[in-house]
Design an enzyme around this catalytic site. Structure first.
Site, PDB file in Angstrom:
ATOM      1  CB  SER A   1     -11.820   2.876  -4.119  1.00 27.26           C
ATOM      2  OG  SER A   1     -10.808   2.376  -3.267  1.00 27.26           O
TER       3      SER A   1
ATOM      4  CG  HIS B   1      -8.026   5.497  -4.400  1.00 30.74           C
ATOM      5  ND1 HIS B   1      -7.743   6.203  -3.251  1.00 30.74           N
ATOM      6  CD2 HIS B   1      -9.005   4.613  -4.079  1.00 30.74           C
ATOM      7  CE1 HIS B   1      -8.537   5.764  -2.275  1.00 30.74           C
ATOM      8  NE2 HIS B   1      -9.300   4.799  -2.749  1.00 30.74           N
TER       9      HIS B   1
END
Length: 288
Positions: free
Chosen positions: A44, A271
């Site tokens: 990710s 993230h």
């Protein structure tokens, strides 16, 4: 010359034809033939979940502003992006299942004719990130003034340090598989950025006990070193995002990675923001 007007005209036409042919040859040479191919592998931190615009199809959440997309656009490369949220090194050579979606091995996108490969992976192996941001966060709620995760880890039969040794081995094997699949490709491995500050804490963004920050930061650094060491052993180029992200940890005034609150218009919790993807792209481009 006055006595041979037709010869002069033929000579002029010949020069013009030669000039057109030369220009055509120069244009072909300038185009460099076929466009070089680029395959992006990774998890990710490569795919960029929720960075606008992310594609929800299949669950990988690849952004059109992740660093593979930015690199391909700037360098004029033909991109095949198979990075996927949640990917482990095992998914380079094996399938990845997200809900009802089965994704083929990422290395299926690579062949002997691939020109450029980037790979950013390892953080999901051995449940490193889920333990750090899930389990440790829970312990921090119960014991916010101590160092519960550090203590719990020391008491485990398989410590996080042992798990990291397994991740190192996984990365070495994975990078060897990439080199075997594409022996002539330029491969760039991308490390991980600083998530935890060297000093201080921000429980609102990083909800683990402040006493665990030093331990967690050490694991973060060791993960980046594991990618660097595996890249060196494989003969890959390496982008050191740990060093690059100094002063941009989650607690900083200018974080490159989101904290615990998902922003649907910017980044998934824990993230990268788009600024991180731009910074990685800039450094990858410097190597191409």
């Amino acid at each position: 010359m006055d006595g041979h007007p037709h010869a002069a005209r033929r000579h002029g036409r010949g020069l013009r034809v030669a000039a057109v042919l030369l220009l055509a040859l120069l244009l072909v040479a300038g185009c460099g033939g076929e466009t070089r191919t680029y395959v992006a592998l990774g998890d990710s931190f490569t795919s960029g979940p929720l960075i606008p615009e992310s594609d929800p199809a299949g669950g990988c959440l690849r952004s059109d502003h992740n660093y593979p997309s930015l690199v391909a656009e700037e360098a004029g490369l033909e991109l095949v992006d198979v990075s996927c949220s949640g990917a482990r090194t095992a998914e380079l050579t094996g399938t990845q299942v997200i809900f009802d979606n089965t994704h083929p091995p990422q290395l299926d996108a690579v062949d002997a004719d691939t020109d450029v490969i980037t790979v950013g992976i390892g953080g999901n192996d051995e449940d490193l990130t889920s333990l750090l941001f899930g389990y440790c966060a829970g312990l921090g709620v119960a014991d916010p003034t101590g160092q519960p995760c550090t203590s719990q880890d020391a008491a485990q039969a398989v410590t996080m340090a042992t798990r990291l040794q397994t991740v190192r081995t996984n990365l070495v094997d994975a990078f060897a598989a990439i080199r075997e699949q594409a022996p002539q490709a330029q491969v760039v491995a991308v490390g991980y950025p600083q998530l935890f500050p060297a000093r201080g804490s921000c429980p609102g963004r990083l909800p683990i006990a402040p006493g665990d920050y030093a331990w967690a930061r050490g694991l973060n650094a060791d993960l980046n070193d594991a990618v660097a060491d595996a890249a060196d052993e494989a003969g890959f180029d390496f982008v050191d995002m740990w060093t690059a992200s100094e002063g941009h940890d989650i607690c900083s005034e200018d974080p490159w990675v989101n904290g615990s609150a998902t922003d649907p218009d910017a980044a998934l919790a824990f993230h990268p923001f788009e600024v991180y993807e731009r910074e990685v792209a800039r450094r990858v481009l410097d190597l191409l």
